[in-house]
Design a protein around this motif. Structure first.
Motif, PDB file in Angstrom:
ATOM      1  N   ARG A 331       0.829  -1.205   0.000  1.00 36.17           N
ATOM      2  CA  ARG A 331       0.000   0.000   0.000  1.00 36.17           C
ATOM      3  C   ARG A 331       0.864   1.256   0.000  1.00 36.17           C
ATOM      4  NH1 ARG A 331      -3.457  -2.608   4.814  1.00 36.17           N
ATOM      5  NH2 ARG A 331      -4.838  -3.963   3.571  1.00 36.17           N
ATOM      6  N   VAL A 332       1.885   1.273   0.834  1.00 35.50           N
ATOM      7  CA  VAL A 332       2.773   2.434   0.893  1.00 35.50           C
ATOM      8  C   VAL A 332       3.470   2.636  -0.446  1.00 35.50           C
ATOM      9  CG1 VAL A 332       4.843   3.393   1.964  1.00 35.50           C
ATOM     10  CG2 VAL A 332       3.123   2.255   3.388  1.00 35.50           C
ATOM     11  N   LEU A 333       4.004   1.531  -1.006  1.00 35.07           N
ATOM     12  CA  LEU A 333       4.711   1.635  -2.280  1.00 35.07           C
ATOM     13  C   LEU A 333       3.772   2.040  -3.413  1.00 35.07           C
ATOM     14  CD1 LEU A 333       7.094  -1.467  -2.116  1.00 35.07           C
ATOM     15  CD2 LEU A 333       7.637   0.922  -1.679  1.00 35.07           C
ATOM     16  N   ALA A 334       2.519   1.572  -3.356  1.00 38.54           N
ATOM     17  CA  ALA A 334       1.549   1.954  -4.390  1.00 38.54           C
ATOM     18  C   ALA A 334       1.275   3.454  -4.344  1.00 38.54           C
ATOM     19  CB  ALA A 334       0.252   1.168  -4.208  1.00 38.54           C
ATOM     20  N   GLY A 335       1.152   4.009  -3.138  1.00 37.27           N
ATOM     21  CA  GLY A 335       0.936   5.444  -3.007  1.00 37.27           C
ATOM     22  C   GLY A 335       2.131   6.251  -3.480  1.00 37.27           C
ATOM     23  N   ILE A 336       3.321   5.785  -3.147  1.00 40.31           N
ATOM     24  CA  ILE A 336       4.540   6.457  -3.603  1.00 40.31           C
ATOM     25  C   ILE A 336       4.628   6.401  -5.130  1.00 40.31           C
ATOM     26  CG2 ILE A 336       7.065   6.324  -3.633  1.00 40.31           C
ATOM     27  CD1 ILE A 336       6.925   5.357  -0.730  1.00 40.31           C
ATOM     28  N   ALA A 337       4.347   5.212  -5.688  1.00 42.53           N
ATOM     29  CA  ALA A 337       4.420   5.052  -7.142  1.00 42.53           C
ATOM     30  C   ALA A 337       3.425   5.968  -7.849  1.00 42.53           C
ATOM     31  CB  ALA A 337       4.162   3.595  -7.518  1.00 42.53           C
ATOM     32  N   ALA A 338       2.216   6.128  -7.281  1.00 41.19           N
ATOM     33  CA  ALA A 338       1.231   7.033  -7.883  1.00 41.19           C
ATOM     34  C   ALA A 338       1.734   8.473  -7.873  1.00 41.19           C
ATOM     35  CB  ALA A 338      -0.097   6.927  -7.134  1.00 41.19           C
ATOM     36  N   ALA A 339       2.363   8.876  -6.764  1.00 39.75           N
ATOM     37  CA  ALA A 339       2.938  10.222  -6.696  1.00 39.75           C
ATOM     38  C   ALA A 339       4.041  10.388  -7.737  1.00 39.75           C
ATOM     39  CB  ALA A 339       3.486  10.486  -5.293  1.00 39.75           C
ATOM     40  N   VAL A 340       4.825   9.330  -7.946  1.00 39.80           N
ATOM     41  CA  VAL A 340       5.897   9.374  -8.935  1.00 39.80           C
ATOM     42  C   VAL A 340       5.330   9.613 -10.333  1.00 39.80           C
ATOM     43  CG1 VAL A 340       7.624   7.969 -10.126  1.00 39.80           C
ATOM     44  CG2 VAL A 340       7.562   8.005  -7.630  1.00 39.80           C
ATOM     45  N   VAL A 341       4.202   8.976 -10.653  1.00 41.92           N
ATOM     46  CA  VAL A 341       3.574   9.186 -11.966  1.00 41.92           C
ATOM     47  C   VAL A 341       3.261  10.664 -12.166  1.00 41.92           C
ATOM     48  CG1 VAL A 341       1.556   8.701 -13.400  1.00 41.92           C
ATOM     49  CG2 VAL A 341       2.630   6.854 -12.093  1.00 41.92           C
ATOM     50  N   GLY A 342       2.670  11.296 -11.150  1.00 43.02           N
ATOM     51  CA  GLY A 342       2.367  12.718 -11.243  1.00 43.02           C
ATOM     52  C   GLY A 342       3.609  13.575 -11.370  1.00 43.02           C
ATOM     53  N   ILE A 343       4.663  13.208 -10.637  1.00 44.37           N
ATOM     54  CA  ILE A 343       5.910  13.974 -10.685  1.00 44.37           C
ATOM     55  C   ILE A 343       6.554  13.877 -12.065  1.00 44.37           C
ATOM     56  CG2 ILE A 343       8.263  14.105  -9.777  1.00 44.37           C
ATOM     57  CD1 ILE A 343       7.091  13.161  -7.069  1.00 44.37           C
ATOM     58  N   ILE A 344       6.564  12.660 -12.651  1.00 46.97           N
ATOM     59  CA  ILE A 344       7.153  12.520 -13.989  1.00 46.97           C
ATOM     60  C   ILE A 344       6.338  13.300 -15.012  1.00 46.97           C
ATOM     61  CG2 ILE A 344       7.930  10.913 -15.759  1.00 46.97           C
ATOM     62  CD1 ILE A 344       7.795   8.708 -13.736  1.00 46.97           C
ATOM     63  N   ALA A 345       5.004  13.236 -14.891  1.00 38.56           N
ATOM     64  CA  ALA A 345       4.159  13.976 -15.833  1.00 38.56           C
ATOM     65  C   ALA A 345       4.454  15.470 -15.763  1.00 38.56           C
ATOM     66  CB  ALA A 345       2.690  13.703 -15.530  1.00 38.56           C
ATOM     67  N   ALA A 346       4.594  15.992 -14.546  1.00 39.37           N
ATOM     68  CA  ALA A 346       4.907  17.413 -14.394  1.00 39.37           C
ATOM     69  C   ALA A 346       6.303  17.722 -14.937  1.00 39.37           C
ATOM     70  CB  ALA A 346       4.814  17.807 -12.925  1.00 39.37           C
ATOM     71  N   THR A 347       7.245  16.825 -14.707  1.00 42.06           N
ATOM     72  CA  THR A 347       8.601  17.031 -15.219  1.00 42.06           C
ATOM     73  C   THR A 347       8.617  17.054 -16.736  1.00 42.06           C
ATOM     74  OG1 THR A 347       9.535  15.926 -13.271  1.00 42.06           O
ATOM     75  CG2 THR A 347      10.958  16.127 -15.198  1.00 42.06           C
ATOM     76  N   SER A 348       7.801  16.203 -17.369  1.00 39.71           N
ATOM     77  CA  SER A 348       7.740  16.207 -18.833  1.00 39.71           C
ATOM     78  C   SER A 348       7.189  17.535 -19.351  1.00 39.71           C
ATOM     79  CB  SER A 348       6.883  15.040 -19.336  1.00 39.71           C
ATOM     80  OG  SER A 348       5.525  15.207 -18.992  1.00 39.71           O
ATOM     81  N   VAL A 349       6.224  18.108 -18.624  1.00 41.31           N
ATOM     82  CA  VAL A 349       5.694  19.425 -18.999  1.00 41.31           C
ATOM     83  C   VAL A 349       6.784  20.492 -18.878  1.00 41.31           C
ATOM     84  CG1 VAL A 349       4.063  21.252 -18.369  1.00 41.31           C
ATOM     85  CG2 VAL A 349       3.312  18.869 -18.412  1.00 41.31           C
ATOM     86  N   GLN A 350       7.527  20.450 -17.777  1.00 39.25           N
ATOM     87  CA  GLN A 350       8.602  21.417 -17.571  1.00 39.25           C
ATOM     88  C   GLN A 350       9.690  21.282 -18.634  1.00 39.25           C
ATOM     89  OE1 GLN A 350       9.544  20.215 -13.583  1.00 39.25           O
ATOM     90  NE2 GLN A 350       8.197  21.738 -12.636  1.00 39.25           N
TER      91      GLN A 350
END
Length: 402
Positions: A331-350
């Motif tokens: 559960r903890v890793l799933a939440g971290i992984a979901a946050a990572v998806v958002g972070i990569i998406a934002a990084t691609s925009v930047q």
């Protein structure tokens, strides 16, 4: 060593230490096409043909390694090397798999820096490649998200992390809040999850208000320059890569581009080079380390990136499956992984925005991006990314050279 019935059904052939190293060195020399192609190659030769391990056990091992951070293909090599010749065999197998890509990337980094005047003649080609790399990263976000964002709460975490990163919140805030929040929600503690979310927002706002490091200007207590900083950057990348090497991009970019050690263009060039050589994609860190801090920086960041991949298998070999089977950890890793998806998406925009600010023709850059995105979306080949990047380089050289 703990032995189970699954492990005794098949055993690796008897190999000498040099033969084992050469066996995995060959895998490293043929490691084109990213993790899917690399894992398929290892499965075909060591599971189907040479029967080092049963297919069922290989699938279980792969599922465990996919939960852990780090390049799965490299971790598989370490684990299988240990089955053949113990921990020393695991070390040699891992080194053999990563060594060709490391040496090639070192040579590329040296040429990139030493021949920078000549590289200036290829500015248009590099700009074309950079536009294509952004497309490849966006496609990777989609692929990773399909596997990770399995329910609405994970989508919420990814979206919040995306917005927070664009607003300049340091990535570790999103990772901690995502992991803790999802674990609480899945156990029905909605009130406590809300408290965690509010606390994360207040902390992020406070740090931003008082001028603390943001996602783009992240500064650690470790020195901001030199080998120690590169080692620390690599360790973070190695420990926080969930769902593939693309997840290392935000952390490495924050610690290098964010400190002004390299430019976004150079960073994207490193990702592009990693996509066309036989190596785990995370080897782009070697290039970044070289450009930022020379030979020592390249070695330090590479050690940091791959150290966790060696450690998880070599230290926790006997207990790896049991530990990762813990539902609370999932559960903890799933939440971290979901946050990572958002972070990569934002990084691609930047990255996309900074690329558009540098190119001489925005319409041409967008056209290269769209063409590359369509190609990597529909083209199913282990060589697709490499061919798309090469084609984008030619297009950029023709259309963007002034």
């Amino acid at each position: 060593m703990l032995v189970t019935s699954i492990e005794t059904d098949r055993t690796p052939p008897s190999l000498s230490i040099p033969a084992l190293f050469v066996r995995f060195l060959r895998f490293g020399l043929l490691a084109f096409g990213g993790p899917v192609a690399q894992i398929a190659m290892i499965r075909r030769e060591l599971v189907d043909e040479e029967r080092w391990i049963s297919n069922a056990h290989f699938n279980r091992l792969l599922a465990v390694l996919q939960v852990l951070p780090g390049p799965e293909a490299h971790e598989l090599c370490v684990h299988l090397g240990m089955r053949a010749r113990g921990r020393f065999g695991g070390l040699l197998a891992g080194l053999g798999f990563m060594l060709p890509g490391f040496v090639i990337m070192l040579a590329i980094g040296w040429a990139y820096v030493a021949l920078s005047p000549v590289m200036g003649l290829l500015t248009g080609a590099f700009m074309g490649v950079q536009a294509a790399v952004v497309a490849v990263i966006v496609r990777a976000v989609h692929k990773i998200g399909l596997h990770i964002l399995e329910d609405r709460w994970l989508w919420v975490i990814a979206i919040v992390a995306f917005g927070a990163t664009l607003l300049g919140v340091a990535f570790w805030n999103a990772l901690i809040a995502g992991g803790a929040g999802y674990a609480l929600v899945k156990t029905g503690r909605y009130g406590l999850a809300l408290v965690v979310a509010v606390a994360a927002v207040i902390l992020a706002a406070g740090l931003h208000l008082y001028g603390q490091p943001t996602a783009r200007e992240h500064v650690d207590p470790i020195a901001a320059t030199g080998a120690l900083a590169m080692l620390w950057t690599g360790l973070k990348a190695g420990l926080l890569t969930f769902g593939g090497a693309y997840t290392a991009i935000p952390y490495v970019r924050a610690d290098t581009v964010g400190r002004g050690q390299i430019s976004d263009g150079q960073f994207l060039d490193g990702v592009a080079f990693a996509g066309v050589i036989p190596a785990p994609l995370v080897i782009f860190c070697t290039f970044v380390g070289f450009v930022a801090a020379g030979w020592v920086g390249a070695l330090a960041i590479t050690v940091g990136v791959f150290l966790p991949a060696f450690a998880f298998s070599m230290i926790f070999y006997e207990r790896l499956e049991a530990v990762v089977s813990d539902e609370r950890l999932h559960r903890v890793l799933a939440g971290i992984a979901a946050a990572v998806v958002g972070i990569i998406a934002a990084t691609s925009v930047q990255l996309g925005w900074t690329t558009l600010q540098r190119v001489p023709s925005v319409p041409i850059a967008i056209a290269i991006f769209l063409g590359a995105f369509a190609a990597v979306w529909f083209w199913r080949s282990r060589y697709a990314n490499a061919m798309v990047l090469a084609g984008s380089a030619i297009a950029g050289w023709i259309l963007l050279t002034q």
